[in-house]
Design a protein around this motif. Structure first.
Motif, PDB file in Angstrom:
ATOM      1  N   SER A  39      -2.495  -8.223  11.534  1.00 16.70           N
ATOM      2  CA  SER A  39      -3.222  -6.846  11.369  1.00 16.70           C
ATOM      3  C   SER A  39      -4.639  -6.594  11.747  1.00 16.70           C
ATOM      4  N   SER A  40      -5.373  -7.803  11.567  1.00 17.97           N
ATOM      5  CA  SER A  40      -6.967  -7.762  12.063  1.00 17.97           C
ATOM      6  C   SER A  40      -6.836  -7.175  13.483  1.00 17.97           C
ATOM      7  N   SER A  55      -0.802 -12.231   3.169  1.00 18.41           N
ATOM      8  CA  SER A  55      -2.098 -12.775   3.268  1.00 18.41           C
ATOM      9  C   SER A  55      -2.906 -11.899   2.090  1.00 18.41           C
ATOM     10  N   ARG A  89      -6.755  -6.119  -3.546  1.00 23.43           N
ATOM     11  CA  ARG A  89      -6.084  -5.210  -4.470  1.00 23.43           C
ATOM     12  C   ARG A  89      -5.048  -6.148  -5.146  1.00 23.43           C
ATOM     13  N   SER A 104      -7.432   3.071   0.253  1.00 26.63           N
ATOM     14  CA  SER A 104      -6.098   2.714  -0.005  1.00 26.63           C
ATOM     15  C   SER A 104      -5.868   2.536  -1.644  1.00 26.63           C
ATOM     16  N   MET A 144      -0.581   6.552   9.953  1.00 31.87           N
ATOM     17  CA  MET A 144      -1.083   4.985  10.272  1.00 31.87           C
ATOM     18  C   MET A 144      -0.528   4.368  11.618  1.00 31.87           C
ATOM     19  N   ASP A 173       4.548  -1.624   6.740  1.00 32.95           N
ATOM     20  CA  ASP A 173       3.261  -2.076   7.167  1.00 32.95           C
ATOM     21  C   ASP A 173       3.317  -2.650   8.557  1.00 32.95           C
ATOM     22  N   ALA A 174       2.445  -3.584   8.681  1.00 33.44           N
ATOM     23  CA  ALA A 174       2.326  -4.211  10.154  1.00 33.44           C
ATOM     24  C   ALA A 174       3.520  -5.126  10.508  1.00 33.44           C
ATOM     25  N   SER A 223      -9.189 -10.896   3.554  1.00 29.99           N
ATOM     26  CA  SER A 223      -7.914 -10.058   4.027  1.00 29.99           C
ATOM     27  C   SER A 223      -8.293  -8.890   2.915  1.00 29.99           C
ATOM     28  N   ALA A 224      -8.577  -7.638   3.348  1.00 33.31           N
ATOM     29  CA  ALA A 224      -9.083  -6.448   2.567  1.00 33.31           C
ATOM     30  C   ALA A 224      -7.698  -5.958   1.495  1.00 33.31           C
ATOM     31  N   SER A 225      -6.584  -6.186   1.826  1.00 30.66           N
ATOM     32  CA  SER A 225      -5.514  -5.856   1.008  1.00 30.66           C
ATOM     33  C   SER A 225      -5.557  -6.856  -0.091  1.00 30.66           C
ATOM     34  N   LYS A 251      -2.196   3.988   2.866  1.00 32.14           N
ATOM     35  CA  LYS A 251      -2.401   2.693   3.572  1.00 32.14           C
ATOM     36  C   LYS A 251      -4.020   2.491   3.976  1.00 32.14           C
ATOM     37  N   TYR A 252      -4.371   0.996   4.323  1.00 29.23           N
ATOM     38  CA  TYR A 252      -5.723   0.715   4.808  1.00 29.23           C
ATOM     39  C   TYR A 252      -5.185   0.294   6.314  1.00 29.23           C
ATOM     40  N   ALA A 308       0.814  -1.142   0.100  1.00 30.31           N
ATOM     41  CA  ALA A 308      -0.209   0.073   0.139  1.00 30.31           C
ATOM     42  C   ALA A 308       0.932   1.251  -0.063  1.00 30.31           C
ATOM     43  N   MET A 351      -5.665  -3.480  14.092  1.00 30.33           N
ATOM     44  CA  MET A 351      -6.660  -2.739  13.495  1.00 30.33           C
ATOM     45  C   MET A 351      -7.714  -2.686  14.677  1.00 30.33           C
TER      46      MET A 351
HETATM   47  O1  PMV Z   1      -5.648  -6.803   4.605  1.00 31.18           O
HETATM   48  P1  PMV Z   1      -4.705  -7.156   5.842  1.00 31.18           P
HETATM   49  O2  PMV Z   1      -5.443  -7.484   6.972  1.00 31.18           O
HETATM   50  O3  PMV Z   1      -3.556  -7.927   5.852  1.00 31.18           O
HETATM   51  O4  PMV Z   1      -4.033  -5.484   6.492  1.00 31.18           O
HETATM   52  C1  PMV Z   1      -3.373  -4.825   5.565  1.00 31.18           C
HETATM   53  C2  PMV Z   1      -2.788  -3.819   6.386  1.00 31.18           C
HETATM   54  C3  PMV Z   1      -1.612  -3.056   5.778  1.00 31.18           C
HETATM   55  O5  PMV Z   1      -0.691  -4.001   5.150  1.00 31.18           O
HETATM   56  C4  PMV Z   1      -0.758  -2.500   7.194  1.00 31.18           C
HETATM   57  C5  PMV Z   1      -1.748  -1.725   5.137  1.00 31.18           C
HETATM   58  C6  PMV Z   1      -2.172  -2.213   3.713  1.00 31.18           C
HETATM   59  O6  PMV Z   1      -3.139  -1.308   3.192  1.00 31.18           O
HETATM   60  O7  PMV Z   1      -2.066  -3.124   2.969  1.00 31.18           O
END
Ligand code: PMV
Length: 333
Positions: free
Chosen positions: A190-191, A110, A147, A36, A241, A280-281, A142-144, A20-21, A17, A194
């Protein structure tokens, strides 16, 4: 009516990202609270094979050669349940997934993992989903990952079901250096991070309020191919973030002294090499630069104490099948 394929293999690239999300909308199935914008990277790949098999009693997952249990297996089984319900099948699956990079340490495994799983599982079940439908399916895990269904520069709007491609990588072939500082897995997912940030950080509201303006700045920079504007917005999004996480109770800090040494070294190298960082995380640093400066920066950053590896990545493609088989039309299922 043709017999649907029972197995399929897909490859997806991770994405990083730029904007960032972090944080989920209060309602809905894993909808992001903020918009994001990412770059899909060719250097970080996940290859996943799904085989539905009437002879297995429960879903099985082998991740990087090791049988997985607990949360990773539950997340995979949840996606498979959605696919089974949609395809009208009951068989459990054997899933084999291999990453070309360290899993679960902030290197976006993920994202590529669930994008590859969504395509492999739907095809193995005989479904043929559109890219937007695949993105929405991956997003629930996983929202990312929503993408990583697309190549190049990709947006995921706040509360959006699916991501959208913004610009192909070939239209602006920037480089991203993935500077890995450890091989250890991250202590807080990350979940969970967040959720803790949203529940306890007094800075979370400020983050959610400011994130859309950063996204718009990056989108504009992308359309103008303005590298400095894109890099500046990326760094601001990164720090904002992480600031929201640092103010959580207990504080959430993913970066380490080595992370900060890499960032300090990058500040020095910038005199000669235009570059911006994000993180990131996890404790790794990702450096956005112009292709002609990538190798010089990679060499200098490899020399920083504590750096384990530097992977030079170009923009990568969207998720794809490795062994395409003719899909059964959804209307027949
Ligand atoms: O989609 P997740 O739960 O893996 O969260 C991703 C969170 C970050 O990598 C920190 C930011 C992002 O937008 O990818």
């Amino acid at each position: 009516m043709s017999v649907p394929p029972r197995a399929a293999t897909a490859v997806a690239c991770a994405n990083i990202a730029l904007i960032k999300y972090w944080g989920k909308a209060a309602d809905g199935e894993n909808l992001p609270a903020v918009p994001s914008l990412s770059l899909t990277l060719d250097g970080l790949r996940t290859t996943t094979r799904v085989a539905f098999d009437a002879s297995v009693d429960a879903d099985e997952l082998v991740l990087d050669g090791k049988p997985a249990t607990g949360r990773p297996l539950e997340r995979v089984a949840a996606l498979l349940d959605t696919v089974r319900a949609r395809a009208g099948i009951a068989e459990r699956a054997r899933v084999k997934s291999e990453n070309s990079f360290a899993t679960a340490s902030g290197l976006a495994s993920s994202a590529s993992g669930f994008a590859a799983l969504a395509l492999a599982a739907t095809r193995a079940a005989g479904l043929s989903l559109s890219a937007a439908e695949l993105s929405a399916l991956s997003r629930r895990s996983s929202a990312s990952a929503a993408r990583s269904v697309f190549g190049g520069y990709v947006a995921l709007a706040a509360r959006a079901e699916a991501a959208e491609p913004l610009l192909s990588g070939a239209a602006w072939p920037l480089c991203m250096l993935v500077v890995a500082t450890t091989r250890a897995e991250k202590p807080v997912s990350s979940s969970e991070g967040m959720e803790r940030t949203a529940r306890t950080s007094p800075l979370y509201r400020a983050w959610v309020t400011h994130a859309p303006a950063l996204f718009e700045r990056a989108r504009r920079a992308l359309s103008l191919r303005d590298f400095d504007a894109l890099g500046t917005a990326m760094q601001e999004s990164t720090w904002m973030m992480h600031a929201s996480m640092l103010a959580a109770r207990p504080a959430l800090r993913y970066f380490t002294p080595t992370t900060l040494c890499v960032i300090d070294r990058l500040h020095e190298l910038r005199a000669e090499n235009p570059a911006y960082f994000t993180m990131d995380a996890g404790p790794h640093v990702k450096v956005l630069t112009l292709a002609e400066h990538a190798n010089a920066l990679a060499g200098a950053l490899r020399a920083v104490t504590g750096v384990k590896s530097v992977i030079v990545c170009s923009p990568g493609p969207g998720v794809a099948l490795l062994d395409p088989a003719p899909p059964k039309p959804e209307s027949e299922s």
